[in-house]
Design a protein around this motif. Sequence first.
Motif, PDB file in Angstrom:
ATOM      1  N   ARG A 244      16.035  21.350 -69.558  1.00 40.12           N
ATOM      2  CA  ARG A 244      16.860  22.500 -69.934  1.00 40.12           C
ATOM      3  C   ARG A 244      16.254  23.834 -69.504  1.00 40.12           C
ATOM      4  NH1 ARG A 244      21.380  20.952 -69.915  1.00 40.12           N
ATOM      5  NH2 ARG A 244      21.959  22.906 -70.902  1.00 40.12           N
ATOM      6  N   HIS A 245      14.935  23.930 -69.536  1.00 43.63           N
ATOM      7  CA  HIS A 245      14.253  25.162 -69.154  1.00 43.63           C
ATOM      8  C   HIS A 245      13.186  24.791 -68.127  1.00 43.63           C
ATOM      9  CE1 HIS A 245      12.127  29.122 -70.566  1.00 43.63           C
ATOM     10  NE2 HIS A 245      12.294  29.064 -69.258  1.00 43.63           N
ATOM     11  N   VAL A 246      13.410  25.199 -66.883  1.00 42.15           N
ATOM     12  CA  VAL A 246      12.600  24.714 -65.762  1.00 42.15           C
ATOM     13  C   VAL A 246      11.797  25.854 -65.142  1.00 42.15           C
ATOM     14  CG1 VAL A 246      12.629  23.454 -63.569  1.00 42.15           C
ATOM     15  CG2 VAL A 246      14.408  23.010 -65.295  1.00 42.15           C
ATOM     16  N   LEU A 247      10.501  25.615 -64.985  1.00 39.09           N
ATOM     17  CA  LEU A 247       9.623  26.533 -64.259  1.00 39.09           C
ATOM     18  C   LEU A 247       9.303  25.897 -62.915  1.00 39.09           C
ATOM     19  CD1 LEU A 247       7.673  29.004 -64.090  1.00 39.09           C
ATOM     20  CD2 LEU A 247       5.933  27.542 -65.136  1.00 39.09           C
ATOM     21  N   VAL A 248       9.587  26.604 -61.830  1.00 43.92           N
ATOM     22  CA  VAL A 248       9.330  26.095 -60.480  1.00 43.92           C
ATOM     23  C   VAL A 248       8.306  27.006 -59.811  1.00 43.92           C
ATOM     24  CG1 VAL A 248      10.316  25.417 -58.264  1.00 43.92           C
ATOM     25  CG2 VAL A 248      11.717  25.284 -60.347  1.00 43.92           C
ATOM     26  N   LEU A 249       7.224  26.380 -59.327  1.00 41.41           N
ATOM     27  CA  LEU A 249       6.155  27.113 -58.645  1.00 41.41           C
ATOM     28  C   LEU A 249       6.066  26.608 -57.209  1.00 41.41           C
ATOM     29  CD1 LEU A 249       3.489  26.884 -61.497  1.00 41.41           C
ATOM     30  CD2 LEU A 249       5.035  28.790 -61.001  1.00 41.41           C
ATOM     31  N   LEU A 250       6.363  27.473 -56.258  1.00 37.90           N
ATOM     32  CA  LEU A 250       6.376  27.106 -54.847  1.00 37.90           C
ATOM     33  C   LEU A 250       5.148  27.674 -54.150  1.00 37.90           C
ATOM     34  CD1 LEU A 250      10.103  27.906 -53.968  1.00 37.90           C
ATOM     35  CD2 LEU A 250       9.145  25.728 -54.719  1.00 37.90           C
ATOM     36  N   ASN A 251       4.472  26.821 -53.387  1.00 36.09           N
ATOM     37  CA  ASN A 251       3.325  27.251 -52.599  1.00 36.09           C
ATOM     38  C   ASN A 251       3.829  27.890 -51.306  1.00 36.09           C
ATOM     39  OD1 ASN A 251       1.011  27.603 -51.119  1.00 36.09           O
ATOM     40  ND2 ASN A 251       0.251  25.519 -51.363  1.00 36.09           N
TER      41      ASN A 251
ATOM     42  N   VAL B 100      -2.761  29.184 -58.141  1.00 40.41           N
ATOM     43  CA  VAL B 100      -3.678  28.396 -58.966  1.00 40.41           C
ATOM     44  C   VAL B 100      -3.571  28.803 -60.432  1.00 40.41           C
ATOM     45  CG1 VAL B 100      -6.121  27.913 -59.439  1.00 40.41           C
ATOM     46  CG2 VAL B 100      -5.270  27.917 -57.082  1.00 40.41           C
ATOM     47  N   ARG B 101      -3.562  30.108 -60.695  1.00 38.66           N
ATOM     48  CA  ARG B 101      -3.454  30.582 -62.081  1.00 38.66           C
ATOM     49  C   ARG B 101      -2.140  30.152 -62.710  1.00 38.66           C
ATOM     50  NH1 ARG B 101      -5.813  35.316 -59.819  1.00 38.66           N
ATOM     51  NH2 ARG B 101      -3.733  36.270 -59.671  1.00 38.66           N
ATOM     52  N   ALA B 102      -1.063  30.242 -61.927  1.00 33.97           N
ATOM     53  CA  ALA B 102       0.249  29.877 -62.472  1.00 33.97           C
ATOM     54  C   ALA B 102       0.326  28.384 -62.791  1.00 33.97           C
ATOM     55  CB  ALA B 102       1.340  30.257 -61.472  1.00 33.97           C
ATOM     56  N   ILE B 103      -0.237  27.544 -61.922  1.00 36.39           N
ATOM     57  CA  ILE B 103      -0.219  26.103 -62.176  1.00 36.39           C
ATOM     58  C   ILE B 103      -1.064  25.783 -63.404  1.00 36.39           C
ATOM     59  CG2 ILE B 103      -0.938  23.854 -61.293  1.00 36.39           C
ATOM     60  CD1 ILE B 103      -0.159  24.790 -58.498  1.00 36.39           C
ATOM     61  N   ARG B 104      -2.235  26.404 -63.510  1.00 38.58           N
ATOM     62  CA  ARG B 104      -3.101  26.146 -64.669  1.00 38.58           C
ATOM     63  C   ARG B 104      -2.452  26.573 -65.981  1.00 38.58           C
ATOM     64  NH1 ARG B 104      -8.862  28.021 -61.913  1.00 38.58           N
ATOM     65  NH2 ARG B 104      -9.336  25.974 -60.947  1.00 38.58           N
ATOM     66  N   ALA B 105      -1.646  27.615 -65.930  1.00 39.11           N
ATOM     67  CA  ALA B 105      -0.989  28.099 -67.144  1.00 39.11           C
ATOM     68  C   ALA B 105       0.325  27.382 -67.415  1.00 39.11           C
ATOM     69  CB  ALA B 105      -0.733  29.599 -67.031  1.00 39.11           C
ATOM     70  N   SER B 106       0.791  26.538 -66.489  1.00 44.84           N
ATOM     71  CA  SER B 106       2.126  25.952 -66.600  1.00 44.84           C
ATOM     72  C   SER B 106       2.240  24.904 -67.706  1.00 44.84           C
ATOM     73  CB  SER B 106       2.548  25.334 -65.261  1.00 44.84           C
ATOM     74  OG  SER B 106       1.714  24.232 -64.918  1.00 44.84           O
ATOM     75  N   GLY B 107       1.104  24.441 -68.225  1.00 47.76           N
ATOM     76  CA  GLY B 107       1.152  23.510 -69.350  1.00 47.76           C
ATOM     77  C   GLY B 107       1.517  24.180 -70.651  1.00 47.76           C
ATOM     78  N   ARG B 108       1.568  25.512 -70.638  1.00 48.47           N
ATOM     79  CA  ARG B 108       1.954  26.271 -71.821  1.00 48.47           C
ATOM     80  C   ARG B 108       3.287  26.983 -71.555  1.00 48.47           C
ATOM     81  NH1 ARG B 108      -3.285  27.606 -70.557  1.00 48.47           N
ATOM     82  NH2 ARG B 108      -2.698  29.714 -69.885  1.00 48.47           N
ATOM     83  N   GLY B 109       3.869  27.555 -72.565  1.00 48.12           N
ATOM     84  CA  GLY B 109       5.109  28.303 -72.390  1.00 48.12           C
ATOM     85  C   GLY B 109       6.318  27.553 -72.910  1.00 48.12           C
ATOM     86  N   PRO B 110       7.483  28.209 -72.921  1.00 46.04           N
ATOM     87  CA  PRO B 110       8.680  27.653 -73.553  1.00 46.04           C
ATOM     88  C   PRO B 110       9.413  26.610 -72.699  1.00 46.04           C
ATOM     89  CG  PRO B 110       9.166  29.805 -72.636  1.00 46.04           C
ATOM     90  CD  PRO B 110       7.701  29.598 -72.450  1.00 46.04           C
ATOM     91  N   HIS B 111       9.092  26.501 -71.419  1.00 50.22           N
ATOM     92  CA  HIS B 111       9.799  25.573 -70.537  1.00 50.22           C
ATOM     93  C   HIS B 111       9.436  24.120 -70.878  1.00 50.22           C
ATOM     94  CE1 HIS B 111       6.120  27.282 -68.774  1.00 50.22           C
ATOM     95  NE2 HIS B 111       5.838  26.041 -68.438  1.00 50.22           N
ATOM     96  N   ASP B 112      10.388  23.217 -70.631  1.00 52.06           N
ATOM     97  CA  ASP B 112      10.135  21.796 -70.897  1.00 52.06           C
ATOM     98  C   ASP B 112       9.799  21.022 -69.623  1.00 52.06           C
ATOM     99  OD1 ASP B 112      12.699  20.908 -69.629  1.00 52.06           O
ATOM    100  OD2 ASP B 112      13.597  21.870 -71.364  1.00 52.06           O
ATOM    101  N   THR B 113      10.027  21.653 -68.459  1.00 50.77           N
ATOM    102  CA  THR B 113       9.809  20.988 -67.172  1.00 50.77           C
ATOM    103  C   THR B 113       9.125  21.943 -66.210  1.00 50.77           C
ATOM    104  OG1 THR B 113      11.836  19.692 -67.493  1.00 50.77           O
ATOM    105  CG2 THR B 113      10.942  19.791 -65.258  1.00 50.77           C
ATOM    106  N   VAL B 114       8.160  21.421 -65.456  1.00 48.10           N
ATOM    107  CA  VAL B 114       7.486  22.183 -64.408  1.00 48.10           C
ATOM    108  C   VAL B 114       7.676  21.442 -63.092  1.00 48.10           C
ATOM    109  CG1 VAL B 114       5.292  23.084 -63.537  1.00 48.10           C
ATOM    110  CG2 VAL B 114       5.768  23.114 -65.998  1.00 48.10           C
ATOM    111  N   ILE B 115       8.177  22.128 -62.088  1.00 53.58           N
ATOM    112  CA  ILE B 115       8.330  21.547 -60.754  1.00 53.58           C
ATOM    113  C   ILE B 115       7.405  22.303 -59.813  1.00 53.58           C
ATOM    114  CG2 ILE B 115       9.896  21.179 -58.811  1.00 53.58           C
ATOM    115  CD1 ILE B 115      12.161  20.886 -60.853  1.00 53.58           C
TER     116      ILE B 115
END
Length: 304
Positions: A2-9, A49-64
């Motif tokens: 429902r709430h997706v965080l996408v981090l593109l290299n 790198v910082r964004a990926i390391r922090a991606s385990g936290r926050g309101p999103h339920d999915t990280v791509i």
Amino acid sequence: MRHVLVLLNAKAGTLQNRDGEAVRQEVAERLARDGRKVEVYLLNGEALVRAIRASGRGPHDTVIVGGGDGSVSLAARCHEHSGKALGILPLGTMNLLAHDIGMPTDIGAALDALDTARSIRVDMGTLNGRRFHTISGFGFFSQMARARETARRWGLGRFFAVPIAAFLALRRTGRIHIDVEVDGHSRHFAAFSALVTVNRFTGPGWRRGRLDEDLLEVHIVEDRGALAKLKAGADLMTDSWRGNPGIVSLSGHDIVISRGGRKRTWVSTDGELTRERLPLHYRVVPQALELLVPDAAPQRGSIS
């Protein structure tokens, strides 16, 4: 999802000849269906790198994570006990984990697969306490990683880089004496390479048939002379290695590899080359990662 965080290299291989911002917008539009909230960031270097390391936290339920094996490996390590599902948009050159789950390499097809993906739990391994998702090897395999980087610096494409890297790796790799302990049972080998996999390569094309076997498998390529070495190297490249009598495969939950009094060795783990302290201690961590896989993929792993 429902709430997706996408981090593109932004420096990923397949984005080099594309408009990164256009890709970012395409990802945002394609995934923002059925009322999903989607945040997409195009980053590189330390910001990524910082964004990926922090991606385990926050309101999103999915990280791509959109990138290669390095970005995916970092994300997998950072999502232990995060309660979030990890998705992969394969934008690198090898894409080991994406290959295993059947994720398409075409961006549009991969986004379609992610849109309808299901969540499973898959095993991970640890090397000296550090988690990895697919493979870790030394000898020929670490030399292959080093040679591949050399070939890339020469400006060679993947079609030429892989065979040239294999040739250079075979030239540079000599006999190594190793002691391999699997679940407490030890054997000595005169080898030129060893590779540890999380679960077994039982599918075609170096693909794992399942991702939840709760097993490690170690493959030792014995040194039986120059001709045998060349044949083993060719078999490794052509996916016919299971029938080679000079390649020994052992499976277990806990693997320790020593190298005759040496203190450190180069190891290639999920495409990342590091200098590791010996002995190398591998363990399997069952169902350690929640992963999104294409809905049409075979039933690998345990559906969560």
